[in-house]
Design an enzyme around this catalytic site. Structure first.
Site, mmCIF file in Angstrom:
data_model
loop_
_atom_site.group_PDB
_atom_site.id
_atom_site.type_symbol
_atom_site.label_atom_id
_atom_site.label_comp_id
_atom_site.label_asym_id
_atom_site.label_seq_id
_atom_site.Cartn_x
_atom_site.Cartn_y
_atom_site.Cartn_z
ATOM 1 N N THR A 23 0.861 -1.168 0.000
ATOM 2 C CA THR A 23 0.000 0.000 0.000
ATOM 3 C C THR A 23 0.901 1.223 0.000
ATOM 4 O O THR A 23 1.901 1.279 0.716
ATOM 5 C CB THR A 23 -1.056 -0.035 1.147
ATOM 6 O OG1 THR A 23 -2.086 0.890 0.835
ATOM 7 C CG2 THR A 23 -0.468 0.271 2.507
ATOM 8 N N CYS A 29 -3.602 7.979 7.189
ATOM 9 C CA CYS A 29 -4.263 6.673 7.166
ATOM 10 C C CYS A 29 -3.369 5.662 7.894
ATOM 11 O O CYS A 29 -2.191 5.930 8.123
ATOM 12 C CB CYS A 29 -4.463 6.197 5.740
ATOM 13 S SG CYS A 29 -5.537 7.248 4.738
ATOM 14 N N HIS A 46 -6.019 -0.792 4.534
ATOM 15 C CA HIS A 46 -5.581 0.618 4.516
ATOM 16 C C HIS A 46 -6.803 1.458 4.915
ATOM 17 O O HIS A 46 -7.652 1.755 4.088
ATOM 18 C CB HIS A 46 -5.117 0.945 3.091
ATOM 19 C CG HIS A 46 -4.648 2.354 2.874
ATOM 20 N ND1 HIS A 46 -3.651 2.670 1.986
ATOM 21 C CD2 HIS A 46 -5.041 3.548 3.383
ATOM 22 C CE1 HIS A 46 -3.446 3.983 1.966
ATOM 23 N NE2 HIS A 46 -4.293 4.543 2.803
#
Lengths: 160, 207
Positions: A23, A29, A46
């Site tokens: 990711t 995040c 995520h």
């Protein structure tokens, strides 16, 4: 040959050895890497927001939130044969990208706290953590070893 | 009636935003030209609504390192602006200001940050003045907050804060020519939906 499976923002996926989950550019995040060593099954979510139960008007996309995202990832891992009792976690992200004089806006920290709370409720131990501070992170998670590699623009690569 | 999200804008509403973008970019070119003491040619800006992932791809992919300046809007129009500078633009600015050549934008010092933030301040002011001039609304802008990092990580900030209003933003793509350098800069505008409704109302656009 292992292949790299890309997990987008507010998304999740599972990989079986020797594949790698990736990711890119986590800011505030949080990337949650879950690993069942006994079966070599890895999962990566995520998430972008804390608890769906605290959202005024929760989105239909359950993968956005720490609680519903982790629940869905665990369900997916279980369906691939993972033993949830054996799962451990490594987490990264939750940075504060812009300086602000108010802690109310520190969503990165709130995300990390929410993720910890949810993992604790499943009794999943967090064995490595690369969170907070003020820089973005890219994560590669190897489903054969359970190693999490964290890359950033200005720091050395960290493997935990 | 009010606008619910940026997905549902009709062609007339998009045209209004495009016109604001045109006027704002014109203002911006004038101000930049004064600041950099140089002639600036301006191309027609492209204004559209895009999803965050499309913006990230447009800006060179999630790991491309850029400068992001976060500016908050308050007053009649509330929301956020994110001004994105690629390293080429930052270099032209610093070179023109005080002859500095940056080898890597990650190495900006406090003075560079301050100079680049001033550009962001001017650019944000240019667009805000375009809106205020057309509508008579009062809009205040905060001083820019500076970040140099991967563009995906920078854009996670508005994506999270405005998650409730959807995953689209108003994206303005400006192309300037300073001396012989082709420069690109991008303004991302995320108004609160009530503010966008007010803006359309003031301009007599049906919503």
């Amino acid at each position: 040959m292992s292949k790299v499976i890309n997990v987008g923002i507010a998304d999740l996926n599972v990989a079986l050895a020797p594949d790698i989950l990736a990711t890119y550019a986590l800011g505030s995040c949080v990337g949650i890497c879950l690993f069942d060593k006994t079966k070599s099954i890895g999962g990566l979510a995520h998430i972008m927001l804390p608890l769906s139960t605290e959202a005024a008007n929760p989105s239909e996309n359950k993968r956005r939130y720490a609680d519903t995202g982790i629940a869905e990832l665990l369900a997916l891992m279980k369906s691939k044969g993972a033993n949830i009792q054996a799962v451990v976690a490594k987490i990264a992200g939750g940075a504060q990208m812009f300086a602000t004089n108010s802690s109310v806006f520190n969503i990165g920290e709130r995300n990390v706290n929410a993720v910890k709370k949810v993992l604790e409720s499943y009794k999943i131990p967090i064995i490595a953590e690369q969170t907070g501070e003020n820089y973005g992170r890219t994560v590669f998670f190897d489903s054969s070893t359970g190693l999490m590699q964290v890359k950033s623009a200005s720091k050395n690569i960290i493997v935990v | 009636m009010s606008v619910k999200n940026l997905e549902e804008l009709n062609p007339i509403q998009i045209d209004v935003l495009r016109e604001i973008g045109n006027i704002g970019s014109g203002n911006a070119a004038t101000s930049l030209s004064g600041m950099l003491s140089n002639t600036i040619d301006i191309g027609v800006p492209v204004v559209k609504t895009l999803e965050y992932e499309e913006v990230v791809d447009f800006l060179g992919g999630p790991e491309n390192v850029v400068i992001g300046l976060l500016i908050r809007l308050s007053g009649d129009i509330k929301g956020m602006m994110m001004y994105i500078l690629q390293s080429s633009f930052a270099n032209v600015v610093l070179n023109t200001f005080y002859g500095k050549q940056l080898d890597d934008i990650l190495n900006v010092d406090e003075m560079d940050k301050s100079a680049i933030s001033e550009i962001g301040n001017i650019m944000a002011g240019s667009y805000v003045n375009a809106i205020a001039g057309l509508t008579g609304l009062t809009i205040d802008i905060s001083p820019p907050s500076f970040c140099v990092d991967m563009v995906g990580a920078i854009l996670s900030v508005p994506a999270i804060e405005f998650a409730q209003v959807g995953d689209r933003v108003i994206f303005i793509d400006d192309n300037f020519k300073i001396s012989n350098d082709e420069i690109k800069s991008n303004m991302i505008l995320i108004p609160e939906m009530e503010s966008l409704s007010l803006l359309f109302n003031k301009l007599g656009v049906e919503i």
